[in-house]
Design an enzyme around this catalytic site. Structure first.
Site, mmCIF file in Angstrom:
data_model
loop_
_atom_site.group_PDB
_atom_site.id
_atom_site.type_symbol
_atom_site.label_atom_id
_atom_site.label_comp_id
_atom_site.label_asym_id
_atom_site.label_seq_id
_atom_site.Cartn_x
_atom_site.Cartn_y
_atom_site.Cartn_z
ATOM 1 N N ASP A 74 37.565 9.937 55.092
ATOM 2 C CA ASP A 74 37.796 9.898 53.652
ATOM 3 C C ASP A 74 38.659 8.686 53.316
ATOM 4 O OD1 ASP A 74 38.564 10.339 50.991
ATOM 5 O OD2 ASP A 74 38.606 12.513 51.253
ATOM 6 N N SER A 129 39.851 16.583 45.254
ATOM 7 C CA SER A 129 40.287 15.229 44.933
ATOM 8 C C SER A 129 41.468 15.247 43.960
ATOM 9 C CB SER A 129 39.106 14.431 44.366
ATOM 10 O OG SER A 129 39.438 13.094 44.128
ATOM 11 N N HIS A 157 34.557 10.757 50.760
ATOM 12 C CA HIS A 157 35.215 11.469 49.662
ATOM 13 C C HIS A 157 34.200 12.127 48.727
ATOM 14 C CE1 HIS A 157 38.905 12.321 47.453
ATOM 15 N NE2 HIS A 157 38.244 12.059 46.338
#
Length: 408
Positions: free
Chosen positions: A357, A187, A386
């Site tokens: 995502d 991320s 995510h």
């Protein structure tokens, strides 16, 4: 004209945010904030640290706490875990750094059971596992000068994660192992990796890279990012002298409640979807346990950097306005990170993304892949959101198998 979310106008939202800020909004560590005596590479003793909370109770694993000091005074918590019965000597183990994302801490690598959490899986495979907890997270160690209540503690964005936290963590590991490091970034950790490596920072300390759910460009995002971009939340917060975003304070819960718009009054309990969008595979029976530790605080400036990318469609340094940009960058606009300089043509790189995502969405990941030099590997997976990358109970098969095979 006012913008409405459900039955609430922007004016109503701003009023309710202002009112909620009379409630204490700062989330403090259970231990001391400022450890002025700590220096890089020291092994602090902490009864509520990541090692003692998540790793050592399993008995099978060894774990140590370290501190990496950045040049701007932050004390980054870095934990080292391994299986002594599998690789008893340092020179038997390949070091790997796990670098987390926004609004989470390094605990996401060990929150799930050992057969599901990547930290345990890698230790079981004989790796020397290092976990970074960047500035402001609960398993880091504060700042040499600032307390969490100080404005200066929150004056940072992903720019500083790239220039300070990631290099400092890697330098600490290299100083202890004298080996080049495998890096697994997730991320915002992946975004910081792109930013750091495109500037040539700490590349020579790394021998392989895995980037999961890689954030870079942001044409859109989950609910929090989109609404924050529309409302310019940083301006609202700074006018009220609030510099951190935390769902673990009463005011933070109230804010998330407002951002949920059409959801229930207790919607802060579903922060998973507010911050990350689609989720498929987080075990509902573990929610209460996970909620004890996540989310973790980030700076309002960091969130505003995300909204800047949505508004401008760029992957660039923080925008301080024309005057501030001229003073800092000698440019009217913030400089873009030059992804053509990312070393994917001379360093083994695996990028793992998901079609589902909401934060690192396929459009933005596609933009990223066109920008970096050829030579990398890309693995697209399905039906993973995510947060599922680090907290999902199927990621050990759907995601981590690809990473483990690549690193082998």
């Amino acid at each position: 004209m006012s913008i409405s979310f459900g039955r609430m106008s922007v004016q109503t939202i701003v009023f309710r945010i202002s009112f909620s800020l009379w409630i204490p909004t700062l989330y403090f560590f259970r231990t001391s904030i400022v450890h002025a005596g700590l220096v890089a590479s020291q092994e602090p003793q902490r009864s509520d640290g990541l090692c003692s909370t998540f790793v050592l109770p399993y008995k099978t694993y060894a774990c140590q706490e370290f501190v990496a000091q950045t040049s701007d005074g932050f004390l980054i918590g870095v934990q080292r875990m391994w299986r002594p019965d599998i690789a008893p000597r340092d020179d038997d183990r390949q070091p790997v750094l796990l670098f987390h994302g926004i609004l989470t801490g390094g605990d996401v690598w060990v929150l799930n059971p050992p057969d599901e959490a990547l930290g345990f899986i890698m230790a079981d495979a004989g790796y020397d596992v290092w976990i970074a907890n960047y500035r402001s997270t609960a398993f880091s160690y504060g700042h040499l000068s600032f307390a969490r209540s100080d404005k200066g503690f929150w004056d940072w964005s992903v720019d500083q994660l790239a220039s300070e936290d990631l290099p400092s963590s890697l330098e600490l590991i290299y100083s202890k192992t004298n080996k080049k490091i495998y890096l697994v970034s997730y991320s915002e950790g992946a975004q910081a990796t792109f930013a750091a490596f495109s500037q040539g920072l700490c590349v020579d300390l790394v021998s392989k890279v895995v980037l999961m759910a890689p954030v870079s460009y942001l044409t859109s995002g989950p609910q929090l990012i989109d609404i924050a971009s529309t409302l310019r939340l940083q301006r609202i917060y700074e006018s009220l002298n609030i510099y951190q975003l935390s769902t673990r304070s009463p005011g933070g819960k109230e804010l998330v409640d407002l951002l949920c718009a059409k959801s229930s009054i207790r919607c802060y309990r579903d922060w998973f979807r507010v911050f990350s969008g689609f989720i498929c595979c987080i075990n509902a029976s573990r929610r209460a346990f996970i909620d004890q530790y996540e989310t973790q605080a980030t700076s309002v400036k960091n969130l505003d950097h995300y909204t800047q990318q949505v508004r401008l469609g760029t992957f660039a340094k923080f925008d301080y306005g024309e005057q501030g940009n001229m003073a800092l960058y000698n440019l009217k606009a913030p400089p873009a990170y030059d992804l053509s300089k990312f070393p994917s043509n001379r360093l083994p790189v695996l990028i793992i993304s998901s079609a589902n995502d909401s934060l690192a969405n396929p459009v933005d990941v596609g933009h990223l892949l066109r920008e970096i030099p050829a030579g990398f590997m890309h693995q697209a997976v399905q039906n993973i959101g995510h947060l599922d990358f680090v907290l999902g109970d199927t990621s050990n098969r759907v995601v981590y198998d690809y990473a483990m095979e690549f690193l082998r």
